[in-house]
Design a protein around this motif. Structure first.
Motif, PDB file in Angstrom:
ATOM      1  N   THR A 155     117.414 123.918  84.232  1.00  0.00           N
ATOM      2  CA  THR A 155     116.821 122.706  84.784  1.00  0.00           C
ATOM      3  C   THR A 155     117.848 121.581  84.801  1.00  0.00           C
ATOM      4  O   THR A 155     118.670 121.480  83.897  1.00  0.00           O
ATOM      5  N   ARG A 156     117.775 120.790  85.855  1.00  0.00           N
ATOM      6  CA  ARG A 156     118.592 119.575  85.933  1.00  0.00           C
ATOM      7  C   ARG A 156     117.761 118.359  85.560  1.00  0.00           C
ATOM      8  O   ARG A 156     118.234 117.234  85.634  1.00  0.00           O
ATOM      9  N   ASP A 157     116.523 118.593  85.151  1.00  0.00           N
ATOM     10  CA  ASP A 157     115.627 117.496  84.813  1.00  0.00           C
ATOM     11  C   ASP A 157     116.127 116.737  83.587  1.00  0.00           C
ATOM     12  O   ASP A 157     116.824 117.283  82.737  1.00  0.00           O
ATOM     13  N   GLN A 158     115.717 115.489  83.498  1.00  0.00           N
ATOM     14  CA  GLN A 158     116.019 114.661  82.333  1.00  0.00           C
ATOM     15  C   GLN A 158     114.884 114.855  81.329  1.00  0.00           C
ATOM     16  O   GLN A 158     113.713 114.695  81.671  1.00  0.00           O
ATOM     17  N   ILE A 159     115.246 115.193  80.101  1.00  0.00           N
ATOM     18  CA  ILE A 159     114.267 115.495  79.063  1.00  0.00           C
ATOM     19  C   ILE A 159     114.449 114.498  77.914  1.00  0.00           C
ATOM     20  O   ILE A 159     115.551 114.328  77.398  1.00  0.00           O
ATOM     21  N   SER A 160     113.356 113.863  77.507  1.00  0.00           N
ATOM     22  CA  SER A 160     113.356 112.946  76.362  1.00  0.00           C
ATOM     23  C   SER A 160     112.297 113.412  75.367  1.00  0.00           C
ATOM     24  O   SER A 160     111.374 114.144  75.719  1.00  0.00           O
ATOM     25  N   ILE A 161     112.431 112.955  74.124  1.00  0.00           N
ATOM     26  CA  ILE A 161     111.474 113.314  73.081  1.00  0.00           C
ATOM     27  C   ILE A 161     111.172 112.096  72.215  1.00  0.00           C
ATOM     28  O   ILE A 161     112.035 111.235  72.025  1.00  0.00           O
ATOM     29  N   SER A 162     109.947 112.042  71.744  1.00  0.00           N
ATOM     30  CA  SER A 162     109.551 111.051  70.749  1.00  0.00           C
ATOM     31  C   SER A 162     108.598 111.733  69.777  1.00  0.00           C
ATOM     32  O   SER A 162     107.740 112.510  70.183  1.00  0.00           O
ATOM     33  N   PHE A 163     108.777 111.454  68.488  1.00  0.00           N
ATOM     34  CA  PHE A 163     107.900 112.028  67.474  1.00  0.00           C
ATOM     35  C   PHE A 163     107.782 111.053  66.313  1.00  0.00           C
ATOM     36  O   PHE A 163     108.566 110.112  66.202  1.00  0.00           O
TER      37      PHE A 163
ATOM     38  N   ALA B  42     114.515 109.896  71.272  1.00  0.00           N
ATOM     39  CA  ALA B  42     115.802 110.318  71.846  1.00  0.00           C
ATOM     40  C   ALA B  42     115.638 110.290  73.359  1.00  0.00           C
ATOM     41  O   ALA B  42     114.917 111.117  73.922  1.00  0.00           O
ATOM     42  N   PRO B  43     116.277 109.325  74.041  1.00  0.00           N
ATOM     43  CA  PRO B  43     116.008 109.115  75.465  1.00  0.00           C
ATOM     44  C   PRO B  43     116.511 110.212  76.393  1.00  0.00           C
ATOM     45  O   PRO B  43     115.931 110.431  77.436  1.00  0.00           O
ATOM     46  N   ARG B  44     117.571 110.905  76.052  1.00  0.00           N
ATOM     47  CA  ARG B  44     118.090 111.958  76.941  1.00  0.00           C
ATOM     48  C   ARG B  44     118.642 113.100  76.104  1.00  0.00           C
ATOM     49  O   ARG B  44     119.678 112.977  75.474  1.00  0.00           O
ATOM     50  N   LEU B  45     117.928 114.218  76.084  1.00  0.00           N
ATOM     51  CA  LEU B  45     118.429 115.395  75.388  1.00  0.00           C
ATOM     52  C   LEU B  45     119.187 116.318  76.329  1.00  0.00           C
ATOM     53  O   LEU B  45     119.988 117.137  75.885  1.00  0.00           O
ATOM     54  N   ASP B  46     118.925 116.189  77.620  1.00  0.00           N
ATOM     55  CA  ASP B  46     119.511 117.099  78.602  1.00  0.00           C
ATOM     56  C   ASP B  46     120.991 116.800  78.786  1.00  0.00           C
ATOM     57  O   ASP B  46     121.438 115.675  78.661  1.00  0.00           O
TER      58      ASP B  46
END
Length: 181
Positions: free
Chosen positions: A60-68, A78-82
């Protein structure tokens, strides 16, 4: 006497079966989730392992972020993991990230955010932290675009003791029934 015991046994089985069905939680869109509540302290380290499903697109070329975070308002973002050059989030793979943020107690929610044209299907997200037990959130579904999507089990954190007390109570009843019968 035996009829009453059999009735209690039936109630116990119904309770256990209904609890087992409710434990199969599915991720949901977080309509009221707000990143602006994040704290700026960066004093704890977390290891996040994200496993991508084998039925996800090849890459994937998508932008992936996470919040926990935890039930006390401690949020990690974390705004950009990709990173396309690192081949992150390829089908049937696991990616490990070191993320820094405020120190949290037991992690009880996680949200993923995806934006882009490809689509992406995570299998699971496992989070390890200094003050917390490792916790795994099973997604196994495509993440919708442009919305925070995941799990919030924080409202259940305070009632988890009640549920376990009920479960033990039912086990005691079942044990007594077997002794009497």
């Amino acid at each position: 006497m035996i009829k009453a015991l059999l009735f209690l046994l039936q109630l116990a089985f119904i309770f256990i079966l209904s609890e087992a069905k409710s434990s199969g939680l599915q991720p949901q869109a977080a309509k009221s989730f707000n990143i602006s509540y994040l704290q700026s302290a960066t004093s704890c380290s977390y290891t996040v392992v994200i496993t991508t499903s084998c039925s996800s697109p090849r890459y994937t070329r998508d932008q992936i972020s996470i919040s926990f975070g935890d039930a006390y308002g401690n949020q990690v973002y974390a705004p950009r993991l990709d990173d396309p050059s690192s081949r992150a989030f390829e089908r049937c793979s696991s990616d490990t990230f070191q993320i820094y943020g405020p120190c949290a107690y037991q992690i009880c929610y996680v949200y993923l955010y995806r934006t882009g044209p490809d689509g992406w299907k995570p299998e699971s997200v496992k989070i390890y932290g200094y003050n917390t037990r490792a916790v795994t959130f099973t997604y196994n579904t495509y993440i919708p675009s442009d919305i925070w999507y995941g799990f919030n089990l924080c409202q259940n954190a305070s009632s988890s003791h009640q549920l376990s007390s009920w479960k033990w109570f039912m086990y005691v009843i079942i044990g007594l029934l077997f002794l009497v019968l």
